[in-house]
Design an enzyme around this catalytic site. Structure first.
Site: not given
Ligand code: 13P
Length: 249
Positions: A9-11, A94, A96, A166, A172, A212, A233-234
């Site tokens: 997920n490149w956000k 998600h 977020e 999640e 993050g 993470s 994510g990251g």
């Molecule tokens: P991180 O891997 O940066 O913690 O993010 C997880 C995430 O929200 C994937 O959708």
């Protein structure tokens, strides 16, 4: 052999040129990877990344979509537009979006049903906050998100659904749920699914862990019986970290 679903997920990261460059590297370095791999760039990069991924087994995903097929919905992107670009899966609910944009279960459910109607696989995200976990509400929160998110989804369509667990406190933050803690929640999600669809159907659902995930913790997480993949994510923003995650075995 069990196959895992590893999604990036490149956000809200990367310009079109940066997305294309990353997709090209991944296409090259993940050729022949035995897992199901997906990348979800920003809307603005979907068309360009779709072009790059042609002829590759890496699937194209989107990070969200609007709840209607089309119409006067300023700022939304529709399922038909995603389908037109070759999007195979869409991340929905998600944390977020739930927390920053106040998306509730009913809205998420509407999107899940719409994605399924158009043959796009929904990745339904669920997860508790630290406060909910510490006050003993974990199962109630997760159970509600799963049940409400899947309302009206029949057993036949369930095969196309991925659930992503999640924990909000692990996103993050560098804090990962231990493999044991994550597996326990995954087992609970499967129990909720079994209550809705029966044991057999529940067993077949792919449940990803997200929060993470890194090259050095992915193998221990994936070794757990109820963890079927990762939503990253990251660490999905660089080949140096995403490639070893997707090639964890
Ligand atoms: P991180 O891997 O940066 O913690 O993010 C997880 C995430 O929200 C994937 O959708």
């Amino acid at each position: 052999m069990r196959s895992y679903f590893i999604a990036g997920n490149w956000k809200m990261h990367k310009t079109v040129a940066e997305s294309v460059a990353l997709a090209k590297e991944l296409k090259d370095k993940l050729a022949g990877c035995s897992e199901k791999v997906l990348v979800a760039p920003a809307f603005t990069s979907l068309a360009a990344v779709a072009e790059v991924l042609k002829g590759s087994s890496i699937l194209l995903g989107a990070q969200n979509m609007g709840p209607e097929e089309q119409g006067a919905h300023t700022g939304e992107v529709s399922v038909l537009m995603l389908k037109d670009l070759g999007v195979k899966a869409v991340i929905l609910g998600h944390s977020e979006r739930r927390h920053s944009y106040l998306e509730g279960d009913a809205l998420v459910n509407k999107k899940v049903l719409l994605a399924l109607k158009h043959g796009i696989e929904p990745i339904l995200c669920v997860g508790e906050t630290l406060e909910e976990r510490e006050s003993g509400k974990l199962e109630a929160v997760i159970g509600t998100q799963v049940r409400e998110g899947l309302k009206g989804v029949d057993e036949g369509s369930l095969k196309a659904v991925t659930v992503a667990y999640e924990p909000v406190w692990a996103i993050g933050t560098g804090k990962t749920a231990t493999p044991e803690d994550a597996d326990a929640v995954h087992a609970y999600i499967r129990k909720v699914l079994a209550g809705l669809y029966g044991e057999q159907a529940a067993k077949a659902v792919c449940i990803q862990y997200g929060g993470s995930v890194k090259p050095d913790n992915v193998a221990a997480l994936m070794a757990k019986p109820n963890i079927d993949g990762a939503l990253v994510g990251g660490a999905s923003l660089k080949t140096e970290s995403f490639v070893p995650i997707a090639r964890f075995r």
